[in-house]
Design an enzyme around this catalytic site. Structure first.
Site, PDB file in Angstrom:
ATOM      1  N   CYS A 382       0.829  -1.209   0.000  1.00 38.47           N
ATOM      2  CA  CYS A 382       0.000   0.000   0.000  1.00 38.47           C
ATOM      3  C   CYS A 382       0.866   1.263   0.000  1.00 38.47           C
ATOM      4  CB  CYS A 382      -0.994  -0.057   1.161  1.00 38.47           C
ATOM      5  SG  CYS A 382      -2.448   0.966   0.834  1.00 38.47           S
ATOM      6  N   HIS A 508      -3.750  -5.041   0.521  1.00 36.14           N
ATOM      7  CA  HIS A 508      -3.195  -5.545   1.786  1.00 36.14           C
ATOM      8  C   HIS A 508      -3.276  -7.072   1.802  1.00 36.14           C
ATOM      9  CE1 HIS A 508      -2.564  -1.780   3.950  1.00 36.14           C
ATOM     10  NE2 HIS A 508      -3.579  -1.338   3.232  1.00 36.14           N
ATOM     11  N   GLU A 510      -1.698  -9.119   3.451  1.00 28.85           N
ATOM     12  CA  GLU A 510      -1.511  -9.714   4.789  1.00 28.85           C
ATOM     13  C   GLU A 510      -2.819 -10.197   5.402  1.00 28.85           C
ATOM     14  OE1 GLU A 510      -1.123  -6.530   4.002  1.00 28.85           O
ATOM     15  OE2 GLU A 510      -1.687  -5.136   5.608  1.00 28.85           O
TER      16      GLU A 510
HETATM   17  N1  GLN Z   1      -2.007   6.724   2.875  1.00 29.33           N
HETATM   18  C1  GLN Z   1      -2.098   5.979   1.650  1.00 29.33           C
HETATM   19  C2  GLN Z   1      -3.466   6.105   1.024  1.00 29.33           C
HETATM   20  O1  GLN Z   1      -4.419   6.476   1.670  1.00 29.33           O
HETATM   21  C3  GLN Z   1      -1.766   4.517   1.896  1.00 29.33           C
HETATM   22  C4  GLN Z   1      -2.752   3.815   2.753  1.00 29.33           C
HETATM   23  C5  GLN Z   1      -2.257   2.515   3.306  1.00 29.33           C
HETATM   24  O2  GLN Z   1      -1.056   2.232   3.288  1.00 29.33           O
HETATM   25  N2  GLN Z   1      -3.146   1.715   3.860  1.00 29.33           N
HETATM   26  O3  GLN Z   1      -3.621   5.828  -0.128  1.00 29.33           O
END
Ligand code: GLN
Length: 546
Positions: A382, A508, A510
């Site tokens: 992310c 994500h 994970e």
């Molecule tokens: N802050 C970034 C976004 O909102 C990444 C978010 C994250 O890593 N969950 O896109």
């Protein structure tokens, strides 16, 4: 008719009710029963999505986009119970529903009160999990008995047991039996008091599970049984485990917990549990043949729970390779101060997890540059993908000042930016791009090789995206967009083909890793790190173990 298990906690918080509930679910599933899992959290936030990781730890995201408590991560890692937004309710979410009904005139002129309206709402949330074919619903009550804010939940489960019949419900209470060094003894009094607290509000536990550092002698268990009016065999020890949380279900099984649950709930269709694969998996955790050292560069590395699922997924990947995964946890800001080489020398791989806000992002970018230039396996999740994109734009394309508009609104090169639809949003809670989205992968990519598939689905929790205006430039400079949304409009995966293993994902992954089914990307990342480690060993170069 479905049976119900209610798991409550007493004496102190953070006892591991989530793990214990997940272990009970796992043992019952492995006895052939169909289980559903649910958690009630007594705080007033509608969900944990708006809370800082320091407050709450990780926010666990489900396929349907619900932002939930991290205990649901344990439920998914231990069981196959499908989870959705009905599996996690907070006081805030319960009240939000009641207040909406009140504004819509549903209560027809009545005074809306905790009893019966809030308790009815809570009971209806329990009933939502009872669908055809479900044998057991396990409901965990967050917090500790006696907490003011948890009262409506305790009252609701008391009423619920009366309504469905006590023979269909089992109350399991988890307590702490502390060891007092000065006295040289384990103390049962806090457990007695905690059970008294439950009985005061009309709940007599059927089973007490005692968390303890040391084995609890028989006479202490006898005392707990007698003082708490619990059958002696239903006083179960849950001793701290030496190696892994995945030992917990086997230890509870060893202490006959599942046998007692099956007997007390008259679960006549339960068979003897099948645990061989779990035992085999544990064997690999306990005696790994190899080890790797991974640099983990994040913002909340001191907080044990902030990256819970990522840590678990790394352990699962280790299980796949019979390898212990050791972490060098590095505060991203320290990379800005001390430099990547000083902090990452000798590691076998770099993982940059998700995150929000500017703090530490330049440290993450610097760590990624070090990994890219030194052929160190890199896995970005992310924000990790977004930082890798910024790094490539700055250092390979030479776009000075390239950034995400999350960190610099006036950057000359917004290589990561908000989608138009996100620009209109002003409300914070539940408004990110959340939940499962499909992604198509390039056939010859590392990602497709890992998944052994070209169409995947993963969970998301972010607002910002790689800016399509820069895609061509980045691609011409060698960055491969190996995964996109099925219509091609959103970048989902990036990688570098001329690097041993350099992959960033917008999702994500994970959240979908399990100890007996490690996630393919984590597995291949650790595989690449192990390969590097082994080639270094052959070189006889020293490896720093932090
Ligand atoms: N802050 C970034 C976004 O909102 C990444 C978010 C994250 O890593 N969950 O896109």
């Amino acid at each position: 008719m479905a049976k119900h298990i209610f798991v409550t906690g007493g004496v102190v918080s953070s006892l591991g009710k989530g793990l214990t509930s997940a272990s009970i679910g796992m043992l019952l599933e492995r006895r052939g029963l169909t289980v559903r899992m649910q958690k009630f959290d007594p705080y007033i936030n509608v969900d944990p999505g708006t809370m800082s990781p320091y407050q709450h730890g990780e926010v666990y995201v489900l396929d349907d986009g619900a932002e939930t408590d991290l205990d649901l991560g344990h439920y998914e890692r231990f069981t196959n119970a499908p989870l959705n937004r009905d599996c996690n309710y907070t006081t805030g979410k319960i009240y939000q529903s009641i207040i909406t009904k009140e504004r819509n005139g549903v209560y027809r002129g009545k005074t809306v009160q905790v009893i019966p309206h809030v308790t009815d709402e809570i009971k209806s949330c329990i009933r939502k999990l009872v669908t055809p074919g479900v044998d057991v619903v396990i409901t965990e009550i967050g917090g500790t008995v006696g907490d003011i804010e948890a009262m409506p939940f305790f009252e609701s489960i008391r009423q619920f047991a009366l309504e469905v019949g006590k023979q269909n419900c089992l109350f399991i209470h988890l307590t702490l039996v502390p060891y007092l060094k000065a006295a040289g003894e384990l103390k049962t009094k806090p457990t007695q008091h905690s059970v008294q607290e439950l009985r005061k509000i009309g709940i007599q536990p059927d089973v007490v599970i005692c968390r303890t550092e040391r084995h609890i002698p028989d006479e202490d268990c006898d005392k707990i049984a007698q003082m708490c009016s619990i059958e002696r065999k239903a006083v179960i020890e849950e001793k701290d485990r030496d190696h892994s949380i995945y030992e917990v279900p086997l230890s509870l099984h060893g202490n006959k917990l599942d046998e007692i649950v099956v007997e007390k709930l008259h679960l006549s269709n339960a068979r003897t549990p099948v645990l061989d694969d779990w035992k085999e998996m544990l064997g690999r955790i306990i005696k790994p043949a190899h080890e790797v050292q991974i640099a983990f560069v994040g913002k909340y590395v001191k907080h044990r729970d902030a990256y819970k699922s990522v840590y678990e997924a790394l352990d699962h990947a280790g299980i796949a390779h019979n390898c212990k995964v050791r972490l060098t946890r590095i505060e991203a800001e320290n990379v800005e101060k001390d430099g990547a080489a000083a902090l990452m020398g000798g590691v076998d791989g770099l993982l940059v997890p998700g995150g929000f806000d500017k703090r530490g992002t330049n440290g993450k970018i610097e760590a990624i540059r070090y990994a890219r230039e030194n052929n160190l396996p890199f896995f970005g999740i992310c924000l990790g993908l977004q930082c890798a994109t910024i790094e490539y734009a700055r250092n390979v394309l030479g776009l000075t000042g390239a950034n995400s508009t999350e960190f610099d609104k006036h950057t000359p090169h917004p290589v990561v930016a908000l989608l138009d639809e996100q620009k209109k949003i002003t409300q914070v809670g539940g408004t990110m791009r959340l939940g499962a989205y499909d992604c198509k992968l390039l056939p010859d990519s590392r990602a497709a090789a890992a998944y052994k598939s070209e169409l995947i689905s993963e969970r998301h929790r972010h607002r910002y995206e790689v800016n399509n205006d820069y895609r061509e430039q980045l691609q011409n400079a060698g960055l491969v967009f190996s995964g996109t949304s099925p219509d091609g409009s959103l970048v989902e995966v990036i990688e570098l083909p001329n690097h041993p293993w350099f992959v960033g994902v917008q999702c994500h992954p994970e959240f979908k890793s399990k100890p007996i089914a490690p996630h393919p990307l984590f597995r291949d990342f650790i595989g690449a790190a192990l390969k590097l480690r082994q080639s270094r060993k052959d070189d006889r170069r020293p490896v720093i173990v932090g």
